[in-house]
Design an enzyme around this catalytic site. Structure first.
Site, mmCIF file in Angstrom:
data_model
loop_
_atom_site.group_PDB
_atom_site.id
_atom_site.type_symbol
_atom_site.label_atom_id
_atom_site.label_comp_id
_atom_site.label_asym_id
_atom_site.label_seq_id
_atom_site.Cartn_x
_atom_site.Cartn_y
_atom_site.Cartn_z
ATOM 1 N N LYS A 12 0.838 -1.210 0.000
ATOM 2 C CA LYS A 12 0.000 0.000 0.000
ATOM 3 C C LYS A 12 0.868 1.252 0.000
ATOM 4 O O LYS A 12 2.043 1.232 0.422
ATOM 5 C CB LYS A 12 -0.960 0.044 1.193
ATOM 6 C CG LYS A 12 -0.301 0.038 2.584
ATOM 7 C CD LYS A 12 0.079 1.396 3.138
ATOM 8 C CE LYS A 12 0.814 1.283 4.465
ATOM 9 N NZ LYS A 12 1.588 2.428 4.867
ATOM 10 N N ASP A 139 -2.949 -1.833 9.862
ATOM 11 C CA ASP A 139 -2.958 -1.816 8.394
ATOM 12 C C ASP A 139 -3.433 -3.142 7.793
ATOM 13 O O ASP A 139 -3.595 -3.238 6.573
ATOM 14 C CB ASP A 139 -1.539 -1.539 7.856
ATOM 15 C CG ASP A 139 -1.085 -0.100 8.081
ATOM 16 O OD1 ASP A 139 -1.931 0.735 8.464
ATOM 17 O OD2 ASP A 139 0.106 0.175 7.873
HETATM 18 P P1 ATP Z 1 3.827 -0.289 7.896
HETATM 19 O O1 ATP Z 1 3.861 0.385 6.558
HETATM 20 O O2 ATP Z 1 2.574 -1.105 8.146
HETATM 21 O O3 ATP Z 1 4.202 0.578 9.045
HETATM 22 P P2 ATP Z 1 6.329 -1.418 7.142
HETATM 23 O O4 ATP Z 1 6.087 -1.730 5.702
HETATM 24 O O5 ATP Z 1 7.084 -0.174 7.457
HETATM 25 O O6 ATP Z 1 4.955 -1.428 7.893
HETATM 26 P P3 ATP Z 1 7.000 -4.150 7.617
HETATM 27 O O7 ATP Z 1 7.637 -4.618 6.342
HETATM 28 O O8 ATP Z 1 5.606 -4.576 7.883
HETATM 29 O O9 ATP Z 1 7.134 -2.575 7.780
HETATM 30 O O10 ATP Z 1 7.992 -4.615 8.787
HETATM 31 C C1 ATP Z 1 8.011 -4.006 10.051
HETATM 32 C C2 ATP Z 1 8.599 -5.007 11.052
HETATM 33 O O11 ATP Z 1 7.631 -6.015 11.260
HETATM 34 C C3 ATP Z 1 9.830 -5.741 10.553
HETATM 35 O O12 ATP Z 1 10.998 -5.077 10.910
HETATM 36 C C4 ATP Z 1 9.714 -7.114 11.200
HETATM 37 O O13 ATP Z 1 10.437 -7.173 12.403
HETATM 38 C C5 ATP Z 1 8.240 -7.272 11.553
HETATM 39 N N1 ATP Z 1 7.514 -8.308 10.768
HETATM 40 C C6 ATP Z 1 6.643 -9.187 11.265
HETATM 41 N N2 ATP Z 1 6.139 -9.986 10.305
HETATM 42 C C7 ATP Z 1 6.706 -9.604 9.156
HETATM 43 C C8 ATP Z 1 6.591 -10.065 7.813
HETATM 44 N N3 ATP Z 1 5.793 -11.078 7.480
HETATM 45 N N4 ATP Z 1 7.286 -9.432 6.874
HETATM 46 C C9 ATP Z 1 8.092 -8.382 7.213
HETATM 47 N N5 ATP Z 1 8.262 -7.943 8.466
HETATM 48 C C10 ATP Z 1 7.579 -8.540 9.441
#
Ligand code: ATP
Length: 322
Positions: A12, A139
């Site tokens: 997203k 999210d």
């Molecule tokens: P958002 O945009 O929802 O804030 P994000 O895209 O910045 O999230 P994610 O890729 O969801 O960040 O990862 C955030 C943290 O979540 C990672 O550093 C990891 O420790 C944890 N995590 C838990 N499950 C997962 C997964 N399936 N894939 C990636 N990270 C995960």
């Protein structure tokens, strides 16, 4: 007998992320305009002796393999609701940047939930699945639903929005992630530092921008670009200033995209991925090529929005034994 189920689930971008003041328990009310974009993780679930996570992809080493992985938590929650043992191997083919502000973990949670639901044939209603998503994270419901939606509350109370066309984006991934809680903390700190205060009594309640919703409804990229550049800090993303404060090099990435002809440049969610809106597919390709050569990002990928939410893409059935 079903042998495995594969689900594709999108990343997203937040066309708007209006952040209210800090509540006493630390959370912030949001007006969050989510667009699902065509960068996907694929989650495949297969019956196994115990719950196990495997991951492939360029960022695979940054993804937890234990029960903190949102995909594992999704399987456990659904299993607990239906009195099932979550004996399943969950394989994540990861293409969404990790900790990049594109809800990659949330996508995997929603994808694993849908895949396990189909594998175990639980008969759960859409409402039950959405409730489990909301328990997994703010999210996650949007990752299940996809399309374009307004998220209120912490982002989990969704209203679908009308969208009148396809938007062309470029996403520039950075080296290393940013922690979402740290970016909210920096947003609070910057607000307090300005002297206006950072609590719900100090900051106006977050509201969606009427101009932005009109631009989405009309499918008008130029009008959307104008709305993306509106907002207290020159961005529809209230977390942008905080992300740039924690990672000053993002200012260079944003500038490189603008110089390459992007209609609008913004930090995606809590960053550090930057999103660039282009006029059309050719414009997006041009911006991506220039960004990749600029040395200000790790990769630059084109993608369109809206995209469908979590979708079953394969169902392999074991041949019945003779
Ligand atoms: P958002 O945009 O929802 O804030 P994000 O895209 O910045 O999230 P994610 O890729 O969801 O960040 O990862 C955030 C943290 O979540 C990672 O550093 C990891 O420790 C944890 N995590 C838990 N499950 C997962 C997964 N399936 N894939 C990636 N990270 C995960």
């Amino acid at each position: 007998m079903i042998d495995s189920i594969a689900v594709r689930v999108p990343a997203k971008v937040n066309a708007q992320l209006a952040v209210g003041g800090r509540r006493p328990h630390g959370f912030h009310d949001l007006a969050n305009v989510f667009l699902a974009v065509g960068l996907y993780d694929e989650i495949t679930v297969t019956p196994a002796d115990e719950l196990r996570i495997t991951v492939e992809g360029p960022d695979a080493d940054q993804v937890p393999r234990d029960r903190t992985n949102l995909a594992a938590r999704a399987a456990e929650l659904l299993a607990a609701c239906h009195g099932i043992e979550p004996k399943v191997r969950i394989h994540i083919a990861k293409d969404i940047p990790v900790a990049g502000g594109m809800a990659g973990g949330s996508a995997d949670g929603a994808g694993a939930l849908l895949a396990c639901d189909a594998l175990w044939n639980t008969g759960a209603s859409r409402e039950e699945l959405l409730d489990i998503c909301a328990e997994l994270g703010s999210d996650v419901p949007f990752s299940l639903v996809g399309g374009v939606a307004l998220g209120r509350g912490r982002g989990e109370l969704l209203t679908p929005l009308a969208v009148g066309g396809t938007f062309h984006w470029v996403f520039a991934a950075a080296d290393g992630g940013l922690s979402t809680p740290a970016v909210y903390g920096e947003c609070d700190r910057l607000r307090a530092e300005r002297g206006a205060g950072d609590t719900i009594d100090d900051v106006p309640a977050p509201e969606p921008s009427a101009a932005l919703l009109d631009a989405l409804r009309a499918g008008d990229a130029t009008a959307l670009a104008a709305a993306l550049a509106a907002g207290p800090d020159g961005s529809s993303n209230d977390l942008q200033a905080a992300a740039v404060s924690l990672r000053p090099s993002l200012a260079d990435t944003l500038r490189a995209g603008t110089e390459a002809g992007a209609l609008a440049s913004l930090v995606s969610g809590s960053g550090p991925t930057c999103a660039f809106l282009a006029k059309d597919a050719a414009g997006a390709q041009q911006v991506a090529t220039a960004l990749a050569a600029s040395g200000t990002c790790r990769t630059a990928r084109v993608a369109t929005s809206p995209a469908d939410g979590a979708t079953v893409v394969r169902e392999d059935r074991r041949a019945p034994s003779a």
